[in-house]
Structure formats: C-alpha cells, structure tokens
Design an enzyme around this catalytic site. Structure first.
Site, PDB file in Angstrom:
ATOM      1  N   GLU A 142       1.081  -1.035  -0.296  1.00 34.88           N
ATOM      2  CA  GLU A 142      -0.168  -0.206   0.516  1.00 34.88           C
ATOM      3  C   GLU A 142       0.740   1.256   0.166  1.00 34.88           C
ATOM      4  OE1 GLU A 142      -3.658   0.597   2.722  1.00 34.88           O
ATOM      5  OE2 GLU A 142      -4.593  -0.965   1.612  1.00 34.88           O
ATOM      6  N   GLU A 144      -5.112  -8.231  -0.571  1.00 36.70           N
ATOM      7  CA  GLU A 144      -5.619  -8.332   0.876  1.00 36.70           C
ATOM      8  C   GLU A 144      -7.362  -7.907   1.093  1.00 36.70           C
ATOM      9  OE1 GLU A 144      -4.416  -5.127   4.024  1.00 36.70           O
ATOM     10  OE2 GLU A 144      -2.342  -5.588   3.748  1.00 36.70           O
TER      11      GLU A 144
HETATM   12  C1  PNW Z   1      -4.919  -2.189   4.835  1.00 36.42           C
HETATM   13  N1  PNW Z   1      -9.004   2.296   2.866  1.00 36.42           N
HETATM   14  O1  PNW Z   1      -4.800  -0.449   5.063  1.00 36.42           O
HETATM   15  C2  PNW Z   1      -3.582  -2.513   5.316  1.00 36.42           C
HETATM   16  O2  PNW Z   1      -2.880  -2.609   4.625  1.00 36.42           O
HETATM   17  C3  PNW Z   1      -3.564  -2.943   6.874  1.00 36.42           C
HETATM   18  O3  PNW Z   1      -2.151  -3.041   7.409  1.00 36.42           O
HETATM   19  C4  PNW Z   1      -4.614  -2.887   7.535  1.00 36.42           C
HETATM   20  O4  PNW Z   1      -4.593  -3.503   9.082  1.00 36.42           O
HETATM   21  C5  PNW Z   1      -5.941  -3.155   6.838  1.00 36.42           C
HETATM   22  O5  PNW Z   1      -5.849  -2.651   5.495  1.00 36.42           O
HETATM   23  C6  PNW Z   1      -7.093  -2.759   7.583  1.00 36.42           C
HETATM   24  O6  PNW Z   1      -7.001  -1.720   7.846  1.00 36.42           O
HETATM   25  C7  PNW Z   1      -5.578  -0.001   4.729  1.00 36.42           C
HETATM   26  O7  PNW Z   1      -8.989   3.716   3.608  1.00 36.42           O
HETATM   27  C8  PNW Z   1      -5.868   1.764   4.883  1.00 36.42           C
HETATM   28  O8  PNW Z   1      -9.362   2.218   2.027  1.00 36.42           O
HETATM   29  C9  PNW Z   1      -6.703   2.061   4.739  1.00 36.42           C
HETATM   30  C10 PNW Z   1      -7.417   2.020   3.431  1.00 36.42           C
HETATM   31  C11 PNW Z   1      -7.702   0.362   3.154  1.00 36.42           C
HETATM   32  C12 PNW Z   1      -6.809  -0.280   3.213  1.00 36.42           C
END
Ligand code: PNW
Length: 504
Positions: free
Chosen positions: A210, A410
């Site tokens: 990400e 994910e």
């Molecule tokens: C991911 N959004 O982050 C990360 O890769 C993980 O480490 C995290 O625990 C997981 O998703 C759950 O949050 C994200 O705003 C951050 O859509 C932001 C978003 C999605 C995923």
C-alpha cells in the site's frame, strides 16, 4: 464469455433449491423423487468455483502481530517510535507485544493449517534484518523468518512474504526516511539480501504494501471519505509535508519498488516471482453499461497515477504531471525505466470502491458519484460496502495493463466481535462481507481475469495501527490479555470455501 453466461443462468435456475442445499419440502411440501436427486450443496455448482490451484490465504504484517519489539538484536522502526509517542494510538496501545507471534508462530501456523489455508502473506520487519537499515545484517532476525518459512512449508502452506509493510528502520528515518532518495537504494539492498537468503524456499515476494497509505498517510495524513464526510487517517512518521515534497516521497517509494525488483532478480534464485501489493483505487461503474465501464476504466488509471499506473506503465500520466505542475516529482528517464521494471504478478488490496462513477460529456469524461449518506458501511465507517470493487479492480488491472497474474493481497473487515456464552464469535457481518466480495471475485475469474489467489485480511485480530486493538479484523479472535486464539464463525466459513474452492 458465453460459457460464463450459461453457467450463471444455470445457477439462477437452481436458486432457492439446490444452490442453498435445502430440500424443497421446506418451502411447501412438494418434495418429490426429483428433489431427492438435486445435487447437494457439498458439490458446488461450477458457477461458484475458482480455478484449479487457486491459493486460499490469510494475511498479516510484522508490526501488527510479531511483538518482540526489542529482542534478538532488532533495531527500532518508525512504528515503535510512533506508537510510543503519547496521543498517537487511539487506545494508547503499542505493538510491543501485539500477538506475541514472534514466540507463538508455531501455534499460528497450526491455526492456518486448521483453516485449510494453502498460502500465507506475512511481512518481514526490515529492522529485524538490518537494525540500522543498512550495513551489518542481524543473523537472529533472519533466523526467525527462516524458521517461520520452514514451519509453513512443513504444513503445506506457501509463504508469500512482503518486504515492506511500513516499519521503516528508525535509523533511516533519522536521515529523512522516504524523503531521502537513498532509502530507495537501501530498500533494494535489503530486498536483494532477503531474496538471496530465502528464495530457495520462497517462490513469491511482494516488495511494498500500500504505497498510498504510508506515503500520503505518513508524510501528510490522508483524508478518506466516510458516509457523509471525511476522516483523517495518519501513519508513522506522522509528518505534514507540502505537496511537492509529498510527491517526491511517493516517487522514492515507487523507485524503491523498482530497484528492489531488480535486486531480487539479481540475487534471488531464477524463477523467483515478484510483484507489489498496492491498494488500487478502483472507480466502480454504478451502471454496468459499456460507456460507464469505459469511463471508470479511464478514471481508475488516473486515480492510481503516482503508484500502480507508473509502476505498470513506466511513466506518469500527462494529467497527473499537469495537475501537479510545479509540485510534480523530480525524476529522470532512467528512474522511470526502473520503476516500470517488468513484474511477474500484480497484488491488489481490495476493501471498497475508491469511488463510484458514471460517464460524463465533460472532461475528464467521468463524474464521481459520492456515496449516499445512508450507504451501508462495515464496523469501520471508512469501509463502505461495495463488493463490486472486487470484480472491477482485478478486471481493470487486466484490461488496462494486461496483467497475467493477479493476487488479491488483502480483503476483509473489522467487526464489533463478542465472544458468546458458548465460546463462539458469531461474526455474521464478516461472513456476509466475505461471501459478497468473493462472489464478485469468482465472477471475475469466470470472466477470465487471471486471479491466482486470495488473501483474507486478517488471520487474527491484531494491532490496527492508529486504531490500536479496538478494530478486530481477524477471522480468529484474540484475547490480548491471555493471547488465546479462538476461530470465529467466519473462520469456519473460510475453511469451507477453501475446501471446496468455491463461494459457499
Ligand atoms: C490496510 N482505506 O490498510 C493495511 O495494509 C493493513 O495493514 C490494515 O490492517 C488493513 O488494511 C485494515 O485497515 C488500509 O482507507 C488502509 O480504504 C486504508 C484503507 C484500506 C486499507
């Protein structure tokens, strides 16, 4: 295409009877010899199955589960520093102990095996390997991952490690972190070192997780749309840079990815496959007609211009550079070549539509449609329910960039989980979420989109960054006082889906 339509029609015909595995008698007493012949749901309809060899995995990351933050010669990461700073984490917690996975990895591999998982996406903590970011490697750090890989292989689970899931060595942050171009080079050296050490047993490596989350989140703070408004998300190191400096950070991150790909090719065993794991921003067509689909495809390309698009095209889009103007990143042609290094697969994290859109007569050719105020969300207000993203994200990755192999790196949601009196966590919302998203993923594979595997986020509840331990994303419940792991109802669902290689 045709085959797909036929099988879907066939599935519809059975809806309400065989497809849900209940005898027809339940609905009105017309049980007959015929219904006795109806195929039981234990043999899934072809319309629900995934391609043969599809990987069923769960995902985690080092800082979120490992603990052992100052053991065995590990250096400090920016997340150690950030979480230790009062006021940064919602519940005042840290990842110092987290799931104590560093000491309990054998139990955790057994959990995965019991889930019927065939793959595992973990991440490697860079300062465990290079405590100072560069220079002398730490043998004890490498030894941990080596033991983990062996344990996974022995359980028949294919390891898919990610080299960077945000825990930058603090020593490199002290020299500017991703603002400093040298960090990209240091990352490549570490990536090459890991490839050299593990590619005898590890066949797939993800470079970086990400891009947008740790660049925009860490160096500016990201605004994300929730229901009626916006919320601010922040990540380590918690800086607030000006737009030009932020664009340079983004550039160094994709450059780090490209240099790492080259280092892995140079140092890893021949045949080691490499890609990234990015949170693609997918524009989802509210109406699935050719004009809207085309508009959303173009919107998706632009929405990912500084990350996925430049990595897969080797150039920044004209619109991105034009809009950035004097704040555009500074780069050379050689940089772009490195950033666009050919990959073996594309990994995408898919949680929600970045936005819905419709075609428009006006430039740029699409119109963003905001989520309705009452649009359903999961436990997290930022997680708008939009399972169609799981169809369109990989679909556009194929149609825009011709990806030959795609992994969903994910997908998942947090729930307000409670342990019932019988000891079970009945996370019906998560089961609903997973089924809805996997239905759309299956639709993509049936359409010929080359998705090779799915990693559910997350194996178990863990440290959810600045939200601390309150947001439980696991399909396995963790009591953080006792470290007891209890598979939730969704774990049973996952096991059944993996066993049948189908949506269940
Ligand atoms: C991911 N959004 O982050 C990360 O890769 C993980 O480490 C995290 O625990 C997981 O998703 C759950 O949050 C994200 O705003 C951050 O859509 C932001 C978003 C999605 C995923």
């Amino acid at each position: 295409m045709n085959r797909h339509k036929l099988t879907r029609r066939a599935a519809l015909k059975f809806a309400g009877t065989a497809a849900i595995g209940l005898p027809m008698a339940t609905f009105g007493g017309h049980a007959s010899a015929q219904s006795a012949n109806v195929r039981p749901a234990a043999t899934p309809d072809a319309a629900q199955t995934f391609p043969q060899g599809f990987f069923w995995g769960t995902a985690t990351s080092a800082y979120q589960i490992e603990g052992a933050w100052n053991e065995d010669g590990k250096g400090k990461s920016i997340w150690d520093t950030y979480a230790h700073t009062p006021g940064k984490i919602r519940d005042g917690s840290t990842g110092d102990v987290a799931n104590d996975h560093n000491h309990r990895y054998k139990e955790d591999v057994k959990l995965m095996k019991d889930l019927g998982a065939t793959a595992y996406r973990c991440s490697i903590c860079w300062p465990r390997i290079f405590p100072e970011g560069t220079g002398q490697p730490n043998a004890k750090g490498l030894d941990f991952y080596s033991r983990l890989v062996d344990e996974l292989k022995a359980a028949g689970i294919e390891p898919f490690p990610t080299l960077y899931h945000w825990d930058l060595p603090q020593a490199l942050q002290d020299k500017g972190g991703w603002q400093n171009r040298d960090t990209a080079k240091a990352f490549a050296d570490y990536a090459g070192y890991m490839a050299e050490k593990v590619s005898d047993r590890v066949h797939h490596l993800f470079t970086i997780n990400e891009f947008r989350s740790f660049t925009d989140g860490g160096y500016r703070g990201a605004e994300v749309q929730v229901g009626g408004g916006m919320i601010r998300l922040e990540a380590a190191p918690g800086l607030k840079l000006a737009p030009g400096d932020l664009n340079q950070v983004r550039h160094h991150a994709v450059l780090g990815h490209g240099l790492a790909v080259q280092a892995i090719r140079a140092k890893g065993k021949a045949g080691t496959k490499v890609g990234f794991a990015d949170n693609v921003h997918a524009a989802v067509p509210l109406i699935e007609s050719p004009e809207h689909i085309k508009a959303c495809q173009a919107a998706t390309r632009e929405a990912n211009a500084p990350f996925l698009t430049v990595m897969l095209e080797g150039k920044y889009t004209d619109a991105y550079l034009k809009e950035a103007g004097k704040n555009a990143p500074k780069f050379t042609d050689e940089d772009l070549k490195v950033i666009g290094s050919p990959l073996d697969f594309v990994g995408i994290n898919v949680y929600k539509p970045a936005f819905y859109a419709l075609a428009s007569d006006q430039a740029p050719g699409w119109r963003e449609i905001p989520f309705a105020k009452s649009h359903p969300t999961m436990f997290n207000r930022w997680l708008s329910l939009g399972p169609e993203a799981m169809y369109w994200a990989p679909k556009f990755v194929q149609s825009l960039w011709g990806a030959q192999e795609i992994f969903i790196t994910e997908n998942g949601c947090a729930s307000d989980d409670v342990v019932a009196d019988d000891g079970t966590v009945y996370d019906t919302d998560r089961v609903m979420f997973l089924r809805a998203y996997l239905t759309q993923l299956q639709r993509a594979t049936a359409d010929g989109v080359p998705v090779k595997g799915y990693f559910q986020w997350s194996l178990m509840d863990n440290f959810e960054w600045s939200a601390g331990y309150g947001d439980r994303f696991g399909i396995v419940y963790v009591d953080f006082k006792t470290q007891k792991r209890t598979p939730k109802l969704s774990a049973q669902w996952f096991r059944e889906a993996a066993r049948r290689n189908a949506v269940v």
